[in-house]
Scaffold this motif. Sequence first.
Motif, PDB file in Angstrom:
ATOM      1  N   MET A 162       5.111  -6.864 -13.708  1.00 51.14           N
ATOM      2  CA  MET A 162       5.726  -5.551 -13.539  1.00 51.14           C
ATOM      3  C   MET A 162       6.682  -5.613 -12.345  1.00 51.14           C
ATOM      4  O   MET A 162       6.389  -6.246 -11.344  1.00 51.14           O
ATOM      5  CB  MET A 162       4.635  -4.498 -13.326  1.00 51.14           C
ATOM      6  N   ASN A 163       7.774  -4.929 -12.434  1.00 51.90           N
ATOM      7  CA  ASN A 163       8.784  -4.883 -11.391  1.00 51.90           C
ATOM      8  C   ASN A 163       8.204  -4.310 -10.091  1.00 51.90           C
ATOM      9  O   ASN A 163       7.483  -3.310 -10.109  1.00 51.90           O
ATOM     10  CB  ASN A 163       9.941  -4.014 -11.904  1.00 51.90           C
ATOM     11  N   GLY A 164       8.554  -4.926  -8.955  1.00 50.91           N
ATOM     12  CA  GLY A 164       8.058  -4.474  -7.660  1.00 50.91           C
ATOM     13  C   GLY A 164       8.415  -3.034  -7.353  1.00 50.91           C
ATOM     14  O   GLY A 164       7.602  -2.283  -6.795  1.00 50.91           O
ATOM     15  N   TYR A 165       9.626  -2.627  -7.704  1.00 51.86           N
ATOM     16  CA  TYR A 165      10.040  -1.248  -7.424  1.00 51.86           C
ATOM     17  C   TYR A 165       9.364  -0.242  -8.345  1.00 51.86           C
ATOM     18  O   TYR A 165       9.098   0.889  -7.941  1.00 51.86           O
ATOM     19  CB  TYR A 165      11.566  -1.130  -7.451  1.00 51.86           C
ATOM     20  N   LEU A 166       9.045  -0.641  -9.569  1.00 55.47           N
ATOM     21  CA  LEU A 166       8.277   0.233 -10.448  1.00 55.47           C
ATOM     22  C   LEU A 166       6.862   0.423  -9.892  1.00 55.47           C
ATOM     23  O   LEU A 166       6.316   1.533  -9.923  1.00 55.47           O
ATOM     24  CB  LEU A 166       8.242  -0.356 -11.870  1.00 55.47           C
ATOM     25  N   LEU A 167       6.295  -0.658  -9.365  1.00 59.54           N
ATOM     26  CA  LEU A 167       4.984  -0.549  -8.721  1.00 59.54           C
ATOM     27  C   LEU A 167       5.055   0.337  -7.484  1.00 59.54           C
ATOM     28  O   LEU A 167       4.138   1.118  -7.206  1.00 59.54           O
ATOM     29  CB  LEU A 167       4.463  -1.937  -8.351  1.00 59.54           C
ATOM     30  N   LEU A 168       6.145   0.232  -6.747  1.00 62.48           N
ATOM     31  CA  LEU A 168       6.305   1.064  -5.559  1.00 62.48           C
ATOM     32  C   LEU A 168       6.417   2.539  -5.934  1.00 62.48           C
ATOM     33  O   LEU A 168       5.826   3.398  -5.281  1.00 62.48           O
ATOM     34  CB  LEU A 168       7.528   0.607  -4.752  1.00 62.48           C
ATOM     35  N   ILE A 169       7.139   2.837  -7.003  1.00 62.93           N
ATOM     36  CA  ILE A 169       7.223   4.221  -7.488  1.00 62.93           C
ATOM     37  C   ILE A 169       5.840   4.726  -7.883  1.00 62.93           C
ATOM     38  O   ILE A 169       5.464   5.858  -7.576  1.00 62.93           O
ATOM     39  CB  ILE A 169       8.218   4.327  -8.669  1.00 62.93           C
ATOM     40  N   THR A 170       5.066   3.873  -8.544  1.00 66.54           N
ATOM     41  CA  THR A 170       3.693   4.231  -8.919  1.00 66.54           C
ATOM     42  C   THR A 170       2.865   4.518  -7.674  1.00 66.54           C
ATOM     43  O   THR A 170       2.095   5.492  -7.637  1.00 66.54           O
ATOM     44  CB  THR A 170       3.060   3.096  -9.744  1.00 66.54           C
ATOM     45  N   ALA A 171       3.027   3.690  -6.642  1.00 67.19           N
ATOM     46  CA  ALA A 171       2.302   3.892  -5.385  1.00 67.19           C
ATOM     47  C   ALA A 171       2.686   5.221  -4.745  1.00 67.19           C
ATOM     48  O   ALA A 171       1.824   5.957  -4.249  1.00 67.19           O
ATOM     49  CB  ALA A 171       2.582   2.733  -4.426  1.00 67.19           C
ATOM     50  N   ILE A 172       3.961   5.525  -4.750  1.00 63.62           N
ATOM     51  CA  ILE A 172       4.432   6.780  -4.167  1.00 63.62           C
ATOM     52  C   ILE A 172       3.844   7.970  -4.921  1.00 63.62           C
ATOM     53  O   ILE A 172       3.329   8.914  -4.314  1.00 63.62           O
ATOM     54  CB  ILE A 172       5.976   6.836  -4.180  1.00 63.62           C
ATOM     55  N   LEU A 173       3.906   7.924  -6.238  1.00 63.54           N
ATOM     56  CA  LEU A 173       3.380   9.036  -7.034  1.00 63.54           C
ATOM     57  C   LEU A 173       1.870   9.185  -6.854  1.00 63.54           C
ATOM     58  O   LEU A 173       1.363  10.318  -6.789  1.00 63.54           O
ATOM     59  CB  LEU A 173       3.742   8.849  -8.505  1.00 63.54           C
ATOM     60  N   GLY A 174       1.154   8.071  -6.744  1.00 65.98           N
ATOM     61  CA  GLY A 174      -0.287   8.135  -6.487  1.00 65.98           C
ATOM     62  C   GLY A 174      -0.590   8.765  -5.141  1.00 65.98           C
ATOM     63  O   GLY A 174      -1.501   9.594  -5.016  1.00 65.98           O
ATOM     64  N   GLU A 175       0.181   8.395  -4.129  1.00 65.10           N
ATOM     65  CA  GLU A 175      -0.025   8.934  -2.786  1.00 65.10           C
ATOM     66  C   GLU A 175       0.308  10.421  -2.739  1.00 65.10           C
ATOM     67  O   GLU A 175      -0.420  11.215  -2.138  1.00 65.10           O
ATOM     68  CB  GLU A 175       0.831   8.150  -1.784  1.00 65.10           C
ATOM     69  N   VAL A 176       1.387  10.810  -3.385  1.00 65.15           N
ATOM     70  CA  VAL A 176       1.769  12.228  -3.415  1.00 65.15           C
ATOM     71  C   VAL A 176       0.718  13.040  -4.169  1.00 65.15           C
ATOM     72  O   VAL A 176       0.334  14.132  -3.734  1.00 65.15           O
ATOM     73  CB  VAL A 176       3.173  12.403  -4.041  1.00 65.15           C
ATOM     74  N   PHE A 177       0.220  12.502  -5.262  1.00 64.77           N
ATOM     75  CA  PHE A 177      -0.844  13.178  -6.013  1.00 64.77           C
ATOM     76  C   PHE A 177      -2.091  13.323  -5.148  1.00 64.77           C
ATOM     77  O   PHE A 177      -2.691  14.400  -5.073  1.00 64.77           O
ATOM     78  CB  PHE A 177      -1.169  12.407  -7.303  1.00 64.77           C
ATOM     79  N   GLY A 178      -2.490  12.230  -4.480  1.00 67.94           N
ATOM     80  CA  GLY A 178      -3.663  12.282  -3.611  1.00 67.94           C
ATOM     81  C   GLY A 178      -3.502  13.297  -2.488  1.00 67.94           C
ATOM     82  O   GLY A 178      -4.431  14.054  -2.178  1.00 67.94           O
ATOM     83  N   SER A 179      -2.333  13.336  -1.885  1.00 69.27           N
ATOM     84  CA  SER A 179      -2.072  14.299  -0.809  1.00 69.27           C
ATOM     85  C   SER A 179      -2.094  15.732  -1.325  1.00 69.27           C
ATOM     86  O   SER A 179      -2.616  16.635  -0.656  1.00 69.27           O
ATOM     87  CB  SER A 179      -0.719  14.012  -0.162  1.00 69.27           C
ATOM     88  N   THR A 180      -1.555  15.943  -2.512  1.00 69.78           N
ATOM     89  CA  THR A 180      -1.578  17.270  -3.117  1.00 69.78           C
ATOM     90  C   THR A 180      -3.015  17.700  -3.395  1.00 69.78           C
ATOM     91  O   THR A 180      -3.390  18.854  -3.163  1.00 69.78           O
ATOM     92  CB  THR A 180      -0.752  17.281  -4.416  1.00 69.78           C
ATOM     93  N   MET A 181      -3.829  16.757  -3.845  1.00 71.55           N
ATOM     94  CA  MET A 181      -5.230  17.070  -4.108  1.00 71.55           C
ATOM     95  C   MET A 181      -6.000  17.355  -2.813  1.00 71.55           C
ATOM     96  O   MET A 181      -6.966  18.118  -2.822  1.00 71.55           O
ATOM     97  CB  MET A 181      -5.899  15.931  -4.885  1.00 71.55           C
ATOM     98  N   LEU A 182      -5.556  16.759  -1.688  1.00 66.67           N
ATOM     99  CA  LEU A 182      -6.177  17.096  -0.398  1.00 66.67           C
ATOM    100  C   LEU A 182      -6.050  18.586  -0.135  1.00 66.67           C
ATOM    101  O   LEU A 182      -7.011  19.247   0.281  1.00 66.67           O
ATOM    102  CB  LEU A 182      -5.512  16.313   0.743  1.00 66.67           C
ATOM    103  N   MET A 221      10.364  -2.840   4.241  1.00 61.07           N
ATOM    104  CA  MET A 221      11.160  -2.095   3.263  1.00 61.07           C
ATOM    105  C   MET A 221      10.246  -1.246   2.376  1.00 61.07           C
ATOM    106  O   MET A 221      10.490  -0.054   2.180  1.00 61.07           O
ATOM    107  CB  MET A 221      11.957  -3.067   2.395  1.00 61.07           C
ATOM    108  N   ALA A 222       9.199  -1.863   1.836  1.00 63.81           N
ATOM    109  CA  ALA A 222       8.289  -1.140   0.945  1.00 63.81           C
ATOM    110  C   ALA A 222       7.623   0.018   1.665  1.00 63.81           C
ATOM    111  O   ALA A 222       7.548   1.130   1.135  1.00 63.81           O
ATOM    112  CB  ALA A 222       7.231  -2.096   0.382  1.00 63.81           C
ATOM    113  N   TYR A 223       7.172  -0.216   2.881  1.00 62.73           N
ATOM    114  CA  TYR A 223       6.467   0.841   3.609  1.00 62.73           C
ATOM    115  C   TYR A 223       7.411   1.968   3.988  1.00 62.73           C
ATOM    116  O   TYR A 223       7.047   3.142   3.920  1.00 62.73           O
ATOM    117  CB  TYR A 223       5.765   0.278   4.838  1.00 62.73           C
ATOM    118  N   ALA A 224       8.636   1.635   4.365  1.00 61.86           N
ATOM    119  CA  ALA A 224       9.617   2.674   4.700  1.00 61.86           C
ATOM    120  C   ALA A 224       9.899   3.555   3.493  1.00 61.86           C
ATOM    121  O   ALA A 224       9.933   4.786   3.594  1.00 61.86           O
ATOM    122  CB  ALA A 224      10.899   2.033   5.211  1.00 61.86           C
ATOM    123  N   ILE A 225      10.099   2.938   2.346  1.00 62.19           N
ATOM    124  CA  ILE A 225      10.366   3.702   1.127  1.00 62.19           C
ATOM    125  C   ILE A 225       9.139   4.518   0.742  1.00 62.19           C
ATOM    126  O   ILE A 225       9.225   5.712   0.443  1.00 62.19           O
ATOM    127  CB  ILE A 225      10.794   2.770  -0.029  1.00 62.19           C
TER     128      ILE A 225
END
Length: 107
Positions: free
Chosen positions: A1-21, A58-62
Amino acid sequence: MNGYLLLITAILGEVFGSTMLKASNGFKKILPILGIILGYALAFYALSLSLKTIPLGMAYAIWSGVGTALTALIGIIIFKEGFNSKKLLGLILIIGGVIVLNLGGTH
């Protein structure tokens, strides 16, 4: 899987988790608590996989910048948190910082 697609998945997971907080009402509601666990587990797993092909800085900044901006927008739209020129400026600076980091390349 593409690294940037995985990064988008990570971002969406984190945003979802934060919203659930926010939705958990201080860890008092079980379904949002499960959402927190699921969201953050997905975020960190996908982020770890993205680091195979994307440099750490780069990944962490994004991840943190885009995640912060999206979370702020969710707060404004879903939770009716206030919005003013200072918040707008902050979001612009976050997004601008991510863009500048990306323009710096991977070296």
